[in-house]
Structure formats: structure tokens, C-alpha cells
Design a protein around this motif. Structure first.
Motif, short mmCIF file in Angstrom:
data_model
loop_
_atom_site.label_atom_id
_atom_site.label_comp_id
_atom_site.label_asym_id
_atom_site.label_seq_id
_atom_site.Cartn_x
_atom_site.Cartn_y
_atom_site.Cartn_z
N GLY A 189 0.79 -1.22 0.00
CA GLY A 189 0.00 0.00 0.00
C GLY A 189 0.83 1.28 0.00
N ARG A 190 0.12 2.38 -0.29
CA ARG A 190 0.76 3.69 -0.44
C ARG A 190 1.42 4.16 0.86
NH1 ARG A 190 0.19 7.85 -4.26
NH2 ARG A 190 1.60 9.53 -3.67
N GLU A 191 0.80 3.90 1.99
CA GLU A 191 1.33 4.40 3.26
C GLU A 191 2.70 3.80 3.57
OE1 GLU A 191 1.55 6.66 6.68
OE2 GLU A 191 0.08 6.78 5.05
N TYR A 216 8.74 4.22 3.50
CA TYR A 216 10.06 3.69 3.18
C TYR A 216 10.81 4.62 2.23
CZ TYR A 216 13.69 0.26 2.16
OH TYR A 216 14.90 -0.38 2.02
N ALA A 217 10.12 5.13 1.24
CA ALA A 217 10.76 6.06 0.30
C ALA A 217 11.20 7.33 1.01
CB ALA A 217 9.78 6.39 -0.84
N GLU A 218 10.34 7.89 1.83
CA GLU A 218 10.67 9.13 2.54
C GLU A 218 11.85 8.91 3.49
OE1 GLU A 218 8.31 12.54 5.03
OE2 GLU A 218 7.98 10.46 5.63
N ALA A 219 11.86 7.77 4.20
CA ALA A 219 12.94 7.49 5.15
C ALA A 219 14.28 7.45 4.46
CB ALA A 219 12.67 6.16 5.86
N ASN A 220 14.36 6.80 3.31
CA ASN A 220 15.64 6.65 2.63
C ASN A 220 16.06 7.90 1.87
OD1 ASN A 220 16.82 3.72 2.87
ND2 ASN A 220 14.59 3.50 2.81
N GLY A 267 12.83 -1.23 15.32
CA GLY A 267 11.82 -0.79 16.27
C GLY A 267 11.84 -1.67 17.49
N ASN A 268 10.71 -1.75 18.19
CA ASN A 268 10.63 -2.61 19.37
C ASN A 268 10.87 -4.06 18.99
OD1 ASN A 268 8.61 -0.19 20.26
ND2 ASN A 268 9.63 -1.14 22.01
N PHE A 269 11.67 -4.74 19.79
CA PHE A 269 12.05 -6.13 19.50
C PHE A 269 10.81 -6.99 19.29
CE2 PHE A 269 14.18 -10.19 20.19
CZ PHE A 269 15.43 -9.97 19.63
N THR A 270 9.84 -6.85 20.16
CA THR A 270 8.49 -7.41 19.99
C THR A 270 7.51 -6.38 20.53
OG1 THR A 270 8.36 -8.49 22.15
CG2 THR A 270 9.36 -9.76 20.37
N LYS A 322 7.56 4.30 11.56
CA LYS A 322 7.57 3.10 12.40
C LYS A 322 6.81 1.92 11.78
CE LYS A 322 3.56 4.36 15.22
NZ LYS A 322 3.07 4.67 16.59
N ASP A 323 5.75 2.19 11.03
CA ASP A 323 4.96 1.09 10.48
C ASP A 323 5.72 0.34 9.38
OD1 ASP A 323 2.85 1.66 12.17
OD2 ASP A 323 1.89 3.02 10.74
N ALA A 324 6.43 1.08 8.53
CA ALA A 324 7.17 0.42 7.45
C ALA A 324 8.28 -0.47 7.99
CB ALA A 324 7.76 1.47 6.50
N TYR A 325 8.89 -0.07 9.11
CA TYR A 325 10.02 -0.80 9.66
C TYR A 325 9.63 -1.71 10.82
CZ TYR A 325 13.29 2.13 7.00
OH TYR A 325 14.01 2.75 5.99
N ASN A 326 8.38 -1.71 11.21
CA ASN A 326 7.91 -2.43 12.39
C ASN A 326 8.30 -3.91 12.35
OD1 ASN A 326 6.57 -3.43 14.60
ND2 ASN A 326 4.50 -3.09 13.78
N PRO A 327 9.12 -4.38 13.30
CA PRO A 327 9.52 -5.79 13.31
C PRO A 327 8.36 -6.76 13.51
CG PRO A 327 11.02 -4.48 14.65
CD PRO A 327 9.84 -3.61 14.33
#
Length: 525
Positions: free
Chosen positions: A98-100, A105-109, A350-353, A392-397
Motif C-alpha cells: 500500500g501507499r502508506e 520507506y521512500a521518505e525514510a531513505n 523498532g521494538n524487538f516485539t 515506524k509502520d514500514a520498519y515495524n519488526p
């Protein structure tokens, strides 16, 4: 005399980045007492040092534990492209996640590129930073539509991308995507300088201090191999592949790939830019000014860590690719590295779990660690100091596993099971029947058990128990690097059984009934 492919065999594995930055190496102390800190970062690569530096600027006391020497692991064996172009990823992200998520991810990099450039200017870091365009190209008609789709997707996400029909390379291509405003640098000149700035500001770095145990009791405590303890309110595990197994099941969600780089000198000047192809096998190209000379870095040839019978062939294949294209005049360096791969190709940061507050993880950059290291440092800084991050959502473990990732999960874990069981069922010639040449290593049977034997140039035989101390997989011999590599999770050991790369935290078991002494002469067999 023009170099030949066999000259690679004579060349010891050596990273240009490490060799050329020797004068910048500062040896930090080994932890020799119990200490307390606000934030403990386990892992002194570019991701750990960036996170520590950014958190230190927020007024927190931050400590880094590094198992060996900072930045000399994956960071010191990269191709060092500072780019948001991570293969054909954005069209897939838009379609599957999805777009979000794709936008985050694009914005972060893209932000990470600007932050690295700004930090270099602020700290006056001389790290050969130059602006470059990044290209992903194809020599096959079947990838043209994918490249055009990627161009459109990147544009929708705010990236300056354009489709082009030609490249200034000495061979023809069918098409390519150009990302403008990207960069390249010397990763160790940058990371060593960042570590010094962190240390000068009061941050603490301890080398040769391998973390082996994590406990929780009103805060996290990490015990080193020497038995000393660091107590911290916040713990970041940035050890490339996580050494901590009690939560998250990361050993089922991450696998490691090994890839190779050959640095060549050529009569021709490199045209500038950074290049990677869309098809397989992967071919990556960029140049690096090494003072009076220009090096052309030719990379690719990836495979699952510990699962290649002849790693020499990988370097040879890179030579075979470069030889018709460039007039090679020298091959001064070759090196390889391992990259942590996630199932959906997005990192875990992000948070480990979900239920482990104040415990964080940084891993799974794939082959794109330069920008992702900065993005991760910014993300963790925001989570620890503000409790939130726009990425946080794109990288959320703990993100949801999509259908395609679920297939990857099953495939990779079947591969691990096959490597674990298969290695234990193999039969091998008895050690006394084996003739090893100097520099040769091989799996043998000794006293009825699987063992690994290596003979050095002085005729001394080193024998190790080949059972990996991480989770019990059987190691394989890496001919090009002269190491024992784990085919399951990527741990690597020297011919003496010492840890080169985790997640293993214990040396190879020198069990007496397998190996009565650490060194054996041939006649002792």
C-alpha cells in the motif's frame, strides 16, 4: 602483464575500505567493569554508531559494545552506495503493502541521503562523499516493463526517477531507471569520524567486548564474554544478525546472503554513476578514487550464506564479467560480506516485539545498509525520546506477514531444516585417509564424528568440531575466505574455531573425543 583470473586466487581477501583507513583506526578499550547507561547499543557498525550518535545528541548517556573492532564487519565490506534505489522495490511495495508503507520507506531513505550529507558537512568529515546518480538497468527485453513500472512508482512516492534508454557504460543496455540526487562515500572514513564525534561528546565505546547474555530486572543487563555487565534502561540490538533468541523468533524470519566484490584497475576511466542490473546474476558497478588511481568495484554473485561449494567461482565470475568490458590492469582487492535478508525485503527496526518495551532491534537491511542505517538511527532516536516515529509502520519488526512473505517463510525454514539435518547425515572420508594441501580445508570424520580440518602453510593441521554453537547446524568450509560458515543462520568461524561473525556467541566446541588438541600435525592422524 595483464592480470588473469587465477591471480584472484593468489590475492588474500582484503577490503579496500579497511586497508585505506588504517591510519584512522582508534582502538577503544575492552569493558573491564560493571557500568550503567541510559542506552546500550550492542553492535558497532554504521547502524549502531549512527543510532548512538543521534541519541547522544539528545542528552542521553549512551554506550556501545562491539564484539571485535568497530565498523570492520559488514560496514567495512560494503559497496557504500548512499541511495534510495533498492532494486525493483517501490512498485512491489505499492502493490503489496500500500501507499502508506511504500511512502514511509521512500521518505525514510530519501531523508537519510540528505541527513548523511548534512552530517558530513556539520562534522567536517572527509569521506570522499560525492553526488551520483543511481541506475538500475537491464540487458533483457523482459525487464523493460518492470523498469518502467518502477519509474512510475518511484515518481508517485516523491523520488526523482526517470526512465532512460542508454547509459554511459561500455556495453549496451535495453533500458534503465535513473534516480537523481544520490551519493557514494568511503564508509569507514565516515563511520570512524562519527564514532570519534560520539566519543568526544562523552559517549562510551568498548571493543573486544562480545555480548553473550541478556537479562531483565527493572532494566536490561547485558553480560560480556569476559563476565562484565552493562545495565541500561534502553537496549538496542544492532549486531547485524540478532544474537538474542528468547523473543521474536528472528532466526525463523531472517536469513543471510553472501555477495562478492572485486576491485579492479582499468585503462579506461569509469563514466561515473552507480549501477546495478535488474536480472540475475546480480552485477553492481561503481568507482572509487583511491588517491592517484581509480578503482572500479564490480560486485554481485550472491548466494545463501554457507551454501556454496566453491566460493572461488564467485570471484572468477565477476572477473569474467569485467574482463571483456574493461582493459584490466590490476586487481588490488577482493572481499565479500553477508547481508541480513527479511522475508518481505523491508528491514526490522523498532521494538524487538510488541511486548518488550525499551528493547529495540536493527537488522534486515538486505544489501542497502547505508541509507537504512541513518533512517534506523533517526527512527530509534524518535521512538526512545518521543515514543513515536513517522516511519515506524514500514520498519515495524512485528508487522503482519503478507501471503508472499509467508511462502518465503516456509521456503527459508525448510532450507534451514535441510541444512541442519542433512549435514548431520552426510558421510565423509576418515581424517587419516585425507591428504590436505597447504591452505586447504575439508570436512572429515575423526574418531567417528564429523570434524573440520585445515592445513596451514607450515603443515600444521587445525581440527574443529563443525557443529555451530548458535543452534547446532553443521558448518561448511568456505574456500575463498578460509572460514567455517553456517548454512542456517550465517555464523562464521576461523580455522581455529574463533568467531568471525555472529549470531553465535561461543567459539567452536573443541570436544576432546573429536579433537584431543587444538593443533595437530599430519602424522598425528
Amino acid at each position: 602483464m595483464k592480470p588473469e583470473k587465477q591471480d584472484l586466487i593468489k590475492l588474500a581477501p582484503q577490503s579496500y575500505w579497511i586497508e585505506s583507513a588504517k591510519n584512522m583506526i582508534h582502538e577503544y578499550p575492552t569493558l573491564s567493569e560493571d557500568i550503567k547507561t541510559d542506552v546500550l547499543v550492542v553492535g558497532g557498525g554504521i547502524a549502531g554508531i549512527t543510532s548512538a550518535y543521534l541519541l547522544g545528541r539528545e542528552g542521553l548517556s549512551v554506550t556501545i559494545l562491539e564484539s571485535d573492532r568497530i565498523a570492520c564487519g559488514t560496514t567495512g565490506h560494503t559497496t557504500a552506495k548512499i541511495t534510495s534505489q533498492h532494486g525493483l522495490i517501490y512498485h512491489r511495495l505499492l502493490d503489496q503493502m500500500g501507499r502508506e508503507i511504500a511512502g514511509q520507506y521512500a521518505e525514510a531513505n530519501e531523508t537519510a541521503i540528505k541527513e548523511i550529507q548534512a552530517l558530513t558537512e556539520t562534522l567536517k568529515i572527509d569521506c570522499d562523499l560525492t553526488s551520483q546518480s543511481a541506475f538500475i538497468f537491464t540487458e533483457s527485453d523482459e525487464y523493460i516493463q518492470e523498469l518502467q513500472d518502477e519509474t512510475e512508482a518511484a515518481g508517485k512516492l516523491g523520488i526523482k526517477a526517470a526512465y532512460v534508454d542508454e547509459l554511459p557504460l561500455p556495453f549496451a543496455v535495453k533500458g534503465a531507471v535513473r534516480f537523481a540526487g544520490q551519493a557514494q562515500f568511503h564508509p569507514l572514513k565516515y563511520t570512524f569520524s562519527l564514532a570519534k564525534a560520539f566519543s568526544d561528546a562523552g559517549g562510551r565505546i568498548f571493543e573486544k567486548s562480545r555480548a553473550v547474555e541478556v537479562n531483565y530486572d527493572n532494566g536490561y543487563s547485558v553480560v560480556t564474554a569476559q563476565g562484565y555487565k552493562v545495565t541500561a534502561e534502553n537496549l538496542i540490538i544492532a549486531s547485524h544478525y540478532p544474537f538474542y533468541n528468547k523473543h521474536g523468533m528472528y532466526f525463523t524470519r531472517i536469513y543471510q546472503e553472501r555477495s562478492y566484490v572485486t576491485a579492479i584497475k582499468a585503462s579506461e576511466s569509469f563514466p561515473g554513476g552507480m549501477y546495478i542490473n535488474a536480472e540475475q546474476p546480480t552485477r553492481s558497478l561503481r568507482s572509487q578514487n583511491s588517491g592517484s588511481d581509480e578503482l572500479i568495484l564490480v560486485g554481485g554473485e550472491h548466494h545463501k550464506a554457507g551454501q556454496c561449494e566453491n566460493t572461488w567461482e564467485k570471484y572468477g565470475n565477476l572477473f569474467d564479467f569485467a574482463s571483456p568490458i574493461f582493459s584490466i590492469t590490476g586487481i588490488p582487492y577482493r572481499w565479500s560480506t553477508q547481508d541480513c535478508m527479511t522475508l518481505d525485503r523491508l528491514p526490522y527496526v523498532g521494538n524487538f516485539t510488541d511486548d518488550t518495551s525499551n528493547l529495540y532491534i536493527v537488522t534486515g537491511f538486505g544489501k542497502w545498509g547505508m541509507t537504512n542505517s541513518m533512517a534506523s538511527g533517526m527512527l530509534l532516536r524518535d521512538l526512545i525520546t518521543k515514543g513515536d516515529s513517522p516511519w515506524k509502520d514500514a520498519y515495524n519488526p512485528s508487522r503482519e506477514t503478507k501471503a508472499a512473505s509467508a511462502v518465503s517463510f516456509v521456503t527459508e525454514n525448510l532450507n534451514v531444516a535441510k541444512s541442519l539435518i542433512g549435514g548431520k547425515l552426510e558421510s565423509h572420508a576418515k581424517a587419516e585417509d585425507i591428504e590436505l594441501a597447504a591452505g586447504e580445508g575439508r570436512v572429515v570424520e575423526l574418531n567417528g564424528k564429523r570434524a573440520g580440518a585445515f592445513k596451514n602453510g607450515d603443515g600444521i593441521m587445525y581440527v574443529v568440531n563443525t557443529t555451530c554453537t548458535h543452534m547446532g547446524c553443521e558448518l561448511n568450509w568456505n574456500t575463498a575466505e578460509r572460514t567455517w560458515d553456517c548454512p542456517c543462520h550465517g555464523s562464521r568461524f576461523s580455522h581455529e574455531g574463533k568467531i568471525i561473525e555472529g549470531p553465535a556467541v561461543k567459539e567452536l566446541n573443541m570436544d576432546e573425543d573429536v579433537n584431543p588438541v587444538r593443533k595437530l600435525l599430519k602424522e598425528d592422524f
